[in-house]
Design a protein around this motif. Structure first.
Motif, short mmCIF file in Angstrom:
data_model
loop_
_atom_site.label_atom_id
_atom_site.label_comp_id
_atom_site.label_asym_id
_atom_site.label_seq_id
_atom_site.Cartn_x
_atom_site.Cartn_y
_atom_site.Cartn_z
N GLN A 15 0.88 -1.17 0.00
CA GLN A 15 0.00 0.00 0.00
C GLN A 15 0.91 1.21 0.00
O GLN A 15 1.64 1.44 0.98
N GLU A 16 0.92 1.94 -1.12
CA GLU A 16 1.86 3.04 -1.33
C GLU A 16 3.28 2.50 -1.11
O GLU A 16 3.68 1.60 -1.81
N ASP A 17 4.00 3.00 -0.12
CA ASP A 17 5.38 2.55 0.08
C ASP A 17 5.52 1.69 1.34
O ASP A 17 6.58 1.63 1.95
N LYS A 18 4.44 1.01 1.71
CA LYS A 18 4.46 0.13 2.89
C LYS A 18 3.99 -1.26 2.51
O LYS A 18 3.31 -1.44 1.50
N PHE A 19 4.36 -2.23 3.35
CA PHE A 19 4.13 -3.64 3.03
C PHE A 19 3.49 -4.33 4.22
O PHE A 19 3.99 -4.24 5.34
N LEU A 20 2.39 -5.03 3.97
CA LEU A 20 1.68 -5.72 5.05
C LEU A 20 2.41 -7.00 5.41
O LEU A 20 2.68 -7.84 4.55
N THR A 89 -5.85 -2.73 -1.01
CA THR A 89 -6.74 -1.63 -1.38
C THR A 89 -7.69 -1.21 -0.27
O THR A 89 -8.60 -0.43 -0.50
N VAL A 90 -7.49 -1.76 0.93
CA VAL A 90 -8.33 -1.39 2.08
C VAL A 90 -7.43 -0.91 3.21
O VAL A 90 -6.22 -1.14 3.20
N GLU A 91 -8.04 -0.26 4.19
CA GLU A 91 -7.28 0.18 5.36
C GLU A 91 -6.99 -1.02 6.27
O GLU A 91 -7.74 -2.00 6.27
N GLY A 104 1.06 -5.57 10.51
CA GLY A 104 1.39 -4.16 10.39
C GLY A 104 1.90 -3.82 9.01
O GLY A 104 2.30 -4.69 8.24
N LEU A 105 1.84 -2.53 8.70
CA LEU A 105 2.39 -2.02 7.46
C LEU A 105 3.82 -1.58 7.73
O LEU A 105 4.05 -0.60 8.43
N LEU A 106 4.77 -2.33 7.20
CA LEU A 106 6.18 -2.05 7.44
C LEU A 106 6.75 -1.20 6.31
O LEU A 106 6.33 -1.34 5.15
N THR A 107 7.67 -0.34 6.67
CA THR A 107 8.33 0.51 5.68
C THR A 107 9.56 -0.20 5.13
O THR A 107 10.04 -1.19 5.70
N ALA A 108 10.11 0.34 4.05
CA ALA A 108 11.35 -0.20 3.49
C ALA A 108 12.47 -0.11 4.54
O ALA A 108 13.33 -0.99 4.60
N THR A 109 12.45 0.93 5.37
CA THR A 109 13.46 1.08 6.43
C THR A 109 13.33 -0.04 7.45
O THR A 109 14.33 -0.65 7.85
N ASP A 110 12.09 -0.34 7.89
CA ASP A 110 11.87 -1.46 8.81
C ASP A 110 12.45 -2.74 8.22
O ASP A 110 13.14 -3.50 8.91
#
Length: 144
Positions: A15-20, A89-91, A104-110
């Motif tokens: 989702q955008e720049d995050k990964f579930l 495509t959902v919250e 959780g939605l993890l960032t590339a940094t995580d």
């Protein structure tokens, strides 16, 4: 006699720049207990990897992805991981965690640092090494 690796289908949901990702249950008898990993699971007899990834994601978080695209295969001596990706495509609050300790939605940094905080665990938990490598490859390929 060589034993065939177990086949699994796993999903990169972005989702955008995050990964579930799923924080696996902290049960010592499972692979990577208490580690962040991708959603997915075993391919059942007669199932294609594409059918399995869709079924697993529905079972684990009650999410029906619009479409899955094959990313690649990751194989070691024990497991053949069929990796797919699809947009989320959902919250997060619209998902239902049916398997695992947290999500959780993890960032590339995580992902690159190999750990992320979990509110349910109340602490920073590591990423499973194979899942971290898959995510690093995905981020690199798509320059995310």
């Amino acid at each position: 006699m060589n034993k065939q690796p177990v086949q699994v289908a796993i999903a990169i949901l972005y989702q955008e720049d995050k990964f579930l990702m799923q924080l696996r249950d902290n049960i010592p008898t499972i692979l990577y207990p208490g580690y962040w990993a991708l959603f997915g699971g075993h391919i059942e007899a007669g199932e294609t990897p594409e059918v399995a990834v869709r079924r697993e994601v529905i079972e684990e978080i009650a999410y029906e992805a619009p479409n899955f695209t094959k990313f690649g295969n990751y194989e070691d001596e024990k497991v053949l991981r069929n990796v797919f990706y699809a947009p989320l495509t959902v919250e997060l609050n619209q998902l239902e965690l049916n398997e695992g300790w947290d999500m959780g939605l993890l960032t590339a940094t995580d992902i690159s640092q190999g750990s992320c905080y979990s509110a349910n665990a109340g602490e920073i938990r590591p990423l499973g090494p194979v899942h971290q490598q898959i995510m690093l490859d995905f981020i690199e390929k798509f320059k995310l």
